[in-house]
Motif scaffolding. Structure first.
Motif, PDB file in Angstrom:
ATOM      1  N   ALA A 281      11.437  43.617   9.208  1.00 24.32           N
ATOM      2  CA  ALA A 281      11.941  43.871  10.560  1.00 24.32           C
ATOM      3  C   ALA A 281      10.975  44.728  11.355  1.00 24.32           C
ATOM      4  CB  ALA A 281      13.299  44.557  10.496  1.00 24.32           C
ATOM      5  N   ASP A 282      10.846  44.437  12.637  1.00 23.31           N
ATOM      6  CA  ASP A 282      10.012  45.242  13.522  1.00 23.31           C
ATOM      7  C   ASP A 282      10.744  46.494  13.998  1.00 23.31           C
ATOM      8  OD1 ASP A 282       7.866  43.493  13.398  1.00 23.31           O
ATOM      9  OD2 ASP A 282       8.600  42.285  15.067  1.00 23.31           O
ATOM     10  N   ALA A 283      12.065  46.390  14.101  1.00 16.01           N
ATOM     11  CA  ALA A 283      12.838  47.509  14.647  1.00 16.01           C
ATOM     12  C   ALA A 283      14.268  47.426  14.161  1.00 16.01           C
ATOM     13  CB  ALA A 283      12.803  47.485  16.183  1.00 16.01           C
ATOM     14  N   ALA A 284      14.958  48.539  14.249  1.00 15.53           N
ATOM     15  CA  ALA A 284      16.390  48.604  13.940  1.00 15.53           C
ATOM     16  C   ALA A 284      17.078  49.364  15.063  1.00 15.53           C
ATOM     17  CB  ALA A 284      16.628  49.304  12.610  1.00 15.53           C
ATOM     18  N   TYR A 285      18.292  48.964  15.358  1.00 15.28           N
ATOM     19  CA  TYR A 285      19.050  49.596  16.433  1.00 15.28           C
ATOM     20  C   TYR A 285      20.392  50.066  15.881  1.00 15.28           C
ATOM     21  CZ  TYR A 285      15.470  47.537  19.318  1.00 15.28           C
ATOM     22  OH  TYR A 285      14.250  47.204  19.861  1.00 15.28           O
ATOM     23  N   GLU A 286      20.720  51.287  16.231  1.00 11.25           N
ATOM     24  CA  GLU A 286      21.910  51.935  15.692  1.00 11.25           C
ATOM     25  C   GLU A 286      22.982  52.097  16.754  1.00 11.25           C
ATOM     26  OE1 GLU A 286      21.821  55.799  13.166  1.00 11.25           O
ATOM     27  OE2 GLU A 286      22.340  56.445  15.214  1.00 11.25           O
ATOM     28  N   TYR A 287      24.205  51.881  16.389  1.00 14.42           N
ATOM     29  CA  TYR A 287      25.308  52.231  17.272  1.00 14.42           C
ATOM     30  C   TYR A 287      26.546  52.551  16.452  1.00 14.42           C
ATOM     31  CZ  TYR A 287      27.111  47.426  16.737  1.00 14.42           C
ATOM     32  OH  TYR A 287      27.606  46.236  16.243  1.00 14.42           O
ATOM     33  N   PRO A 288      27.413  53.401  16.961  1.00 12.33           N
ATOM     34  CA  PRO A 288      28.647  53.721  16.255  1.00 12.33           C
ATOM     35  C   PRO A 288      29.619  52.551  16.324  1.00 12.33           C
ATOM     36  CG  PRO A 288      28.605  54.819  18.365  1.00 12.33           C
ATOM     37  CD  PRO A 288      27.266  54.157  18.211  1.00 12.33           C
ATOM     38  N   MET A 289      30.391  52.349  15.281  1.00 14.25           N
ATOM     39  CA  MET A 289      31.367  51.273  15.265  1.00 14.25           C
ATOM     40  C   MET A 289      32.587  51.723  16.065  1.00 14.25           C
ATOM     41  SD  MET A 289      33.056  49.117  12.088  1.00 14.25           S
ATOM     42  CE  MET A 289      31.486  48.677  11.371  1.00 14.25           C
ATOM     43  N   VAL A 290      32.607  51.299  17.316  1.00 15.84           N
ATOM     44  CA  VAL A 290      33.671  51.684  18.235  1.00 15.84           C
ATOM     45  C   VAL A 290      34.398  50.434  18.717  1.00 15.84           C
ATOM     46  CG1 VAL A 290      32.523  53.789  18.996  1.00 15.84           C
ATOM     47  CG2 VAL A 290      32.074  51.645  20.199  1.00 15.84           C
ATOM     48  N   ASP A 291      35.583  50.661  19.247  1.00 14.75           N
ATOM     49  CA  ASP A 291      36.312  49.581  19.901  1.00 14.75           C
ATOM     50  C   ASP A 291      37.090  50.187  21.059  1.00 14.75           C
ATOM     51  OD1 ASP A 291      38.449  50.906  18.691  1.00 14.75           O
ATOM     52  OD2 ASP A 291      39.195  49.150  17.605  1.00 14.75           O
ATOM     53  N   ARG A 292      38.044  49.488  21.568  1.00 12.29           N
ATOM     54  CA  ARG A 292      38.959  50.011  22.578  1.00 12.29           C
ATOM     55  C   ARG A 292      40.389  49.795  22.112  1.00 12.29           C
ATOM     56  NH1 ARG A 292      37.348  53.719  26.327  1.00 12.29           N
ATOM     57  NH2 ARG A 292      35.541  53.009  27.543  1.00 12.29           N
ATOM     58  N   ASP A 293      41.264  50.723  22.464  1.00  9.75           N
ATOM     59  CA  ASP A 293      42.683  50.532  22.172  1.00  9.75           C
ATOM     60  C   ASP A 293      43.205  49.344  22.970  1.00  9.75           C
ATOM     61  OD1 ASP A 293      42.864  52.732  20.457  1.00  9.75           O
ATOM     62  OD2 ASP A 293      43.272  54.111  22.126  1.00  9.75           O
ATOM     63  N   PRO A 294      44.083  48.535  22.376  1.00 11.41           N
ATOM     64  CA  PRO A 294      44.667  47.425  23.134  1.00 11.41           C
ATOM     65  C   PRO A 294      45.366  47.925  24.402  1.00 11.41           C
ATOM     66  CG  PRO A 294      45.144  47.198  20.792  1.00 11.41           C
ATOM     67  CD  PRO A 294      44.544  48.559  20.970  1.00 11.41           C
ATOM     68  N   LEU A 295      45.212  47.174  25.474  1.00  5.49           N
ATOM     69  CA  LEU A 295      45.815  47.531  26.756  1.00  5.49           C
ATOM     70  C   LEU A 295      47.190  46.890  26.917  1.00  5.49           C
ATOM     71  CD1 LEU A 295      42.830  47.150  29.252  1.00  5.49           C
ATOM     72  CD2 LEU A 295      43.878  49.271  28.458  1.00  5.49           C
ATOM     73  N   PRO A 296      48.105  47.570  27.603  1.00  3.75           N
ATOM     74  CA  PRO A 296      49.399  46.954  27.902  1.00  3.75           C
ATOM     75  C   PRO A 296      49.305  45.889  28.982  1.00  3.75           C
ATOM     76  CG  PRO A 296      49.275  49.142  28.869  1.00  3.75           C
ATOM     77  CD  PRO A 296      48.056  48.985  28.033  1.00  3.75           C
ATOM     78  N   VAL A 297      48.273  45.987  29.847  1.00  4.31           N
ATOM     79  CA  VAL A 297      48.019  44.962  30.877  1.00  4.31           C
ATOM     80  C   VAL A 297      46.511  44.851  31.067  1.00  4.31           C
ATOM     81  CG1 VAL A 297      50.209  45.277  32.118  1.00  4.31           C
ATOM     82  CG2 VAL A 297      48.208  46.638  32.775  1.00  4.31           C
ATOM     83  N   TRP A 298      46.051  43.660  31.433  1.00  5.18           N
ATOM     84  CA  TRP A 298      44.640  43.463  31.746  1.00  5.18           C
ATOM     85  C   TRP A 298      44.395  43.330  33.242  1.00  5.18           C
ATOM     86  CZ3 TRP A 298      42.869  38.965  28.006  1.00  5.18           C
ATOM     87  CH2 TRP A 298      42.846  39.446  26.679  1.00  5.18           C
ATOM     88  N   SER A 299      45.443  43.121  34.025  1.00  6.72           N
ATOM     89  CA  SER A 299      45.265  42.761  35.439  1.00  6.72           C
ATOM     90  C   SER A 299      46.104  43.649  36.342  1.00  6.72           C
ATOM     91  CB  SER A 299      45.675  41.297  35.669  1.00  6.72           C
ATOM     92  OG  SER A 299      45.051  40.433  34.747  1.00  6.72           O
TER      93      SER A 299
END
Length: 429
Positions: A281-299
């Protein structure tokens, strides 16, 4: 003519633009904060339900030119013991393949299709949304900042409909859900990258391996080049050792490959060596394993969310990009079938939000990858026959329940798209 603005030129936003155009909408503007769309990122998998929708949009042949058909997924215990071999895509009885592809290649292909069909002015890069307000039922007001080198400009637009496809840190979601704060983090870090290795060392399958703490996902994302090499995508996960210093949601922090390789020394699965893949590999990229809480509405009013802006989830089960594609098709279908945009958004949300909420919560429990945890917990030193550790019915039931949760089991997918459109048949060969 209805003017639809899509915030975000990623997979969700570009698919939505193509789907809306296919459904008969003409005035569509996609704004992307990046100065230009470039082939960045690593690999991803598109499940057959997403491939079906891309086929209906007439872009599958273009995408397959950059992709590999995934035929098998293997799960391994970190000792090298095989947990399962599961056929995928056409080999599993689907009418469409599962595809492994570089995210950048997929995004560029979709962007080219948007420009070809909607015109160059439909996709504007270097345009950042800085404020969204008046989302109470009237036309939303969007404040934009445009940068062109040293020149900067600001504008305020009022589209008839606003679609937030701007990812886990969505400005549109923040307007709908003010004060939500940082994405929740489970304490795990993920490292991703792409390596170029000889085809015979890459394997012709996708695998997920590990124990209850460490995890490796490896699969090829290109066919052999002239020299016989292929691109291999890899993603590694481990608990963070510097929890208080991690910036959540940063998907592009470069780290030395050597800094992570030691944790996976000796990991080899049916001839595919994780250290060898990492060394290439030429490079590696790191990020935390995150998500979002489910929403009661999207709109709210004439504003809605799609993709990670609506339902960011842990990278499990190949559902991030997959569900973004399906969102775009579902939204276009709902808008084409309702004269009232508010009613259309309600129909879209009723179709998609319950399914995505179940998937988000399932992924927090590791989805189908929980079989690795079970195997390690019951036989930490390894095993000879997985069915002595996990009965066959339990093993197959875990995968079947997950597929049913997201409605991407073969029976559901092979019924054809519920969102209409003309299927080109490109995925059935």
């Amino acid at each position: 003519m209805t003017h639809i603005m899509i915030v975000g030129g990623g997979i969700a936003g570009l698919t939505a633009a193509l789907a809306l155009h296919t459904a008969g909408f003409e005035r569509i503007t996609v704004v992307e904060a990046a100065p230009e769309i470039r082939p960045l990122g690593a690999g991803l998998n598109l499940m057959p339900n997403a491939v079906r929708e891309l086929d209906a949009l007439g872009v599958l042949d273009r995408i397959e030119g950059h992709a590999v058909r995934t035929r098998e997924l293997r799960y391994y215990h970190r000792s090298g013991c095989l947990i399962s071999r599961d056929p995928r895509g056409l080999a599993a009885g689907y009418h469409w393949p599962q595809l492994s592809v570089h995210r950048g290649a997929l995004q560029l292909t979709l962007a080219e299709a948007v420009r070809d069909r909607l015109g160059e002015s439909a996709l504007l890069s270097g345009v950042r949304v800085t404020r969204v307000d008046r989302i109470d039922g009237r036309r939303p007001r969007v404040t934009l900042e445009h940068s062109d080198g040293a020149r900067r400009g600001r504008a305020s637009l009022e589209p008839d409909l606003l679609i937030g496809a701007d990812g886990i840190r969505s400005a549109v979601r923040a307007a709908l859900r003010p004060g939500e704060g940082e994405p929740p983090w489970n304490g795990m870090l993920v490292w991703r990258g792409v390596s170029r290795v000889p085809a015979q060392r890459a394997g012709d399958f996708m695998f997920i391996a590990g124990d209850d703490r460490l995890r490796a996902v490896v699969y090829p994302i290109s066919e052999p080049a002239d020299g016989g090499d292929v691109l291999v995508n890899w993603a590694l996960a481990a608990p963070s050792e510097t929890a208080g210093k991690t910036f959540r949601g940063d998907w592009n922090r470069s780290v030395p490959v050597a800094a992570i390789a030691g944790r996976f020394a000796g990991w080899e699965f049916d001839g595919v060596s994780v250290p060898e893949i990492l060394h290439a590999a030429d490079a590696a990229y790191e990020y935390p394993m995150v998500d979002r809480d489910p929403l009661p509405v999207w709109s709210r009013g004439r504003t809605t969310l799609i993709g990670d802006a609506a339902h960011a989830m842990y990278p499990i089960g190949s559902n991030g990009a997959t569900q973004s594609v399906v969102d775009g098709r579902a939204l276009a279908h709902a808008l084409a079938g309702h004269r009232d945009p508010v009613a259309a958004l309600a129909a879209y949300e009723a179709d998609r939000r319950p399914v995505m909420t179940r998937l988000q919560l399932s992924n927090r429990q590791k989805g189908p990858e929980v079989v690795i945890d079970l195997a390690h917990r019951r036989a930490p030193g390894g095993f000879t026959d997985i069915h002595d550790v996990i009965p066959e019915a339990e093993l197959t039931g875990i995968a079947a329940r997950y597929a049913a949760t997201g409605a991407f089991d073969p029976g559901s997918v092979n019924q054809g798209s519920p969102y209409g459109g003309t299927v080109s048949g490109g995925g059935r060969g």
